[in-house]
Scaffold this motif. Sequence first.
Motif, mmCIF file in Angstrom:
data_model
loop_
_atom_site.group_PDB
_atom_site.id
_atom_site.type_symbol
_atom_site.label_atom_id
_atom_site.label_comp_id
_atom_site.label_asym_id
_atom_site.label_seq_id
_atom_site.Cartn_x
_atom_site.Cartn_y
_atom_site.Cartn_z
ATOM 1 N N ARG A 21 0.816 -1.214 0.000
ATOM 2 C CA ARG A 21 0.000 0.000 0.000
ATOM 3 C C ARG A 21 0.857 1.274 0.000
ATOM 4 N NH1 ARG A 21 -5.310 1.286 1.040
ATOM 5 N NH2 ARG A 21 -5.778 -0.881 1.594
ATOM 6 N N GLU A 22 1.819 1.330 0.917
ATOM 7 C CA GLU A 22 2.626 2.547 1.033
ATOM 8 C C GLU A 22 3.652 2.650 -0.092
ATOM 9 O OE1 GLU A 22 5.620 4.750 4.243
ATOM 10 O OE2 GLU A 22 4.342 3.082 4.884
ATOM 11 N N LYS A 23 4.377 1.569 -0.352
ATOM 12 C CA LYS A 23 5.441 1.617 -1.352
ATOM 13 C C LYS A 23 4.898 1.855 -2.752
ATOM 14 C CE LYS A 23 9.593 -0.835 -2.847
ATOM 15 N NZ LYS A 23 10.461 -2.019 -2.631
ATOM 16 N N ALA A 24 3.752 1.275 -3.065
ATOM 17 C CA ALA A 24 3.168 1.436 -4.397
ATOM 18 C C ALA A 24 2.323 2.696 -4.501
ATOM 19 C CB ALA A 24 2.316 0.216 -4.747
ATOM 20 N N GLY A 25 2.073 3.328 -3.376
ATOM 21 C CA GLY A 25 1.219 4.525 -3.388
ATOM 22 C C GLY A 25 -0.219 4.190 -3.743
ATOM 23 N N ILE A 26 -0.728 3.088 -3.165
ATOM 24 C CA ILE A 26 -2.096 2.671 -3.463
ATOM 25 C C ILE A 26 -3.083 3.667 -2.842
ATOM 26 C CG2 ILE A 26 -3.830 0.860 -3.131
ATOM 27 C CD1 ILE A 26 -1.565 -1.179 -3.104
ATOM 28 N N ARG A 27 -3.907 4.249 -3.675
ATOM 29 C CA ARG A 27 -4.865 5.254 -3.191
ATOM 30 C C ARG A 27 -6.313 4.779 -3.267
ATOM 31 N NH1 ARG A 27 -4.374 9.675 -8.169
ATOM 32 N NH2 ARG A 27 -5.773 8.590 -9.626
ATOM 33 N N LYS A 28 -6.532 3.666 -3.948
ATOM 34 C CA LYS A 28 -7.903 3.148 -4.052
ATOM 35 C C LYS A 28 -7.864 1.631 -4.147
ATOM 36 C CE LYS A 28 -12.069 3.207 -6.948
ATOM 37 N NZ LYS A 28 -12.702 3.765 -8.169
ATOM 38 N N VAL A 29 -8.712 0.986 -3.358
ATOM 39 C CA VAL A 29 -8.883 -0.471 -3.416
ATOM 40 C C VAL A 29 -10.367 -0.762 -3.463
ATOM 41 C CG1 VAL A 29 -8.506 -2.690 -2.292
ATOM 42 C CG2 VAL A 29 -6.770 -0.900 -2.087
ATOM 43 N N GLU A 30 -10.784 -1.491 -4.476
ATOM 44 C CA GLU A 30 -12.204 -1.855 -4.592
ATOM 45 C C GLU A 30 -12.305 -3.305 -5.035
ATOM 46 O OE1 GLU A 30 -16.260 -0.413 -6.961
ATOM 47 O OE2 GLU A 30 -14.386 0.708 -7.190
ATOM 48 N N LYS A 31 -13.243 -4.039 -4.424
ATOM 49 C CA LYS A 31 -13.502 -5.423 -4.804
ATOM 50 C C LYS A 31 -14.971 -5.540 -5.205
ATOM 51 C CE LYS A 31 -10.145 -7.503 -1.587
ATOM 52 N NZ LYS A 31 -10.000 -8.409 -0.408
ATOM 53 N N VAL A 32 -15.200 -5.909 -6.450
ATOM 54 C CA VAL A 32 -16.559 -6.071 -6.962
ATOM 55 C C VAL A 32 -16.844 -7.551 -7.055
ATOM 56 C CG1 VAL A 32 -18.167 -5.594 -8.838
ATOM 57 C CG2 VAL A 32 -16.367 -3.928 -8.265
ATOM 58 N N LEU A 33 -17.852 -8.025 -6.327
ATOM 59 C CA LEU A 33 -18.180 -9.443 -6.294
ATOM 60 C C LEU A 33 -18.585 -9.952 -7.678
ATOM 61 C CD1 LEU A 33 -18.553 -11.992 -4.525
ATOM 62 C CD2 LEU A 33 -20.925 -11.275 -4.178
ATOM 63 N N ILE A 34 -17.923 -11.029 -8.102
ATOM 64 C CA ILE A 34 -18.266 -11.679 -9.367
ATOM 65 C C ILE A 34 -19.090 -12.926 -9.100
ATOM 66 C CG2 ILE A 34 -17.359 -12.840 -11.415
ATOM 67 C CD1 ILE A 34 -14.877 -11.136 -11.193
ATOM 68 N N ALA A 35 -18.584 -13.779 -8.200
ATOM 69 C CA ALA A 35 -19.290 -15.024 -7.897
ATOM 70 C C ALA A 35 -18.867 -15.484 -6.525
ATOM 71 C CB ALA A 35 -18.962 -16.094 -8.940
ATOM 72 N N GLU A 36 -19.714 -16.281 -5.915
ATOM 73 C CA GLU A 36 -19.420 -16.859 -4.623
ATOM 74 C C GLU A 36 -19.539 -18.364 -4.717
ATOM 75 O OE1 GLU A 36 -20.240 -15.938 0.073
ATOM 76 O OE2 GLU A 36 -21.271 -14.829 -1.509
ATOM 77 N N LYS A 37 -18.601 -19.061 -4.139
ATOM 78 C CA LYS A 37 -18.562 -20.519 -4.227
ATOM 79 C C LYS A 37 -19.802 -21.114 -3.571
ATOM 80 C CE LYS A 37 -15.517 -24.375 -3.174
ATOM 81 N NZ LYS A 37 -14.269 -24.775 -2.531
ATOM 82 N N ALA A 38 -20.407 -22.042 -4.282
ATOM 83 C CA ALA A 38 -21.627 -22.659 -3.755
ATOM 84 C C ALA A 38 -21.328 -23.534 -2.567
ATOM 85 C CB ALA A 38 -22.283 -23.477 -4.865
#
Length: 329
Positions: free
Chosen positions: A312-329
């Motif tokens: 996060r710090e070294k790469a300068g990550i400013r945004k993280v988002e996870k959009v659900l595609i599928a969930e294991k049955a």
Amino acid sequence: MPRVANQNNISDALIVITILKQIPRHWITASQIQQNLAELGMELSPRRLQRILESMRECDELQIDVDKTNRPYGYRRSVPDADLVIDNLPPTQSLLIRLFEEHMHYQLPAPISGSLRYLFDKASLSLKEQGATDKMNRWLKKVAFVSGCVPMMPPRILERIFNAVSEALYRDVMLHVKFENSRGEQNEADVSPLGLVQQEQRLYLVCQFAGYDNYRHLALHRISEARVLDFQAVRPEDFSLDKYISERHFNYSNGRRVRLILEFTSPETARNLSETPFNTTQKLQKLPDGAWRLEADMDDTVLLDGWIAGWREKAGIRKVEKVLIAEKA
């Protein structure tokens, strides 16, 4: 020289040669030799095999040792198999063999590993014979493997446990194991071994307990006893170790598949991720403000969260988002 298994008969001579190839430099029992021969399509009764082994043992030129302190008797050769005798192993080959031995230690079944022992020893000896100042000898100290995870010491795995597990996997037979579970409870069971998985420093046996159809993982360092049985292992027709691993049984997944969206400012991170992408779904683009945007379909795992936190710090990550595609049955 004693007469060995009707030497005048070519067929018997071939049998003796085949048996000789099954006797490694470490101890092996007659029943194990018989099973190895059966896998090669050579069926010998226990009594006939014992007679041949006894005749071979009396032949000094074959240099076969026998251990009669326990039953079944153990046999080994005090010299390497003729087809592995190498007087002058080139330094480059010695180096490759040494690296192979170091990094494939837990990927080879015991029968194969044991048969290659002489080759490993010869490679080490060849390197030593080059002299302490030789370039090729020093080269091993110039090559290293660096893990992307927090370094930990590997747990201690008993050699007899690994040998029994790998032999059962190799022969597709069942194992009787005594083990300790993650709660410290002692258990024992007959299991059908299905695969061996190395996850960083730990080695796991994927198996099915007798009478059950679900899959279990047994850490080899928690197994105190392992005995190879003569019963054929029950291997589900639809089981594939590659498929099982791809279903996220070993990456601490919560069962979700997500589209990961990252925005970061480090051009070095952008270069690294373009050279070694997460997978083929990854898309990386430069934004108008000079930052970078990454999208990739990923398993939502603890390892992924750890990677994001670590960079996060070294790469300068400013945004993280996870959009659900599928969930294991």
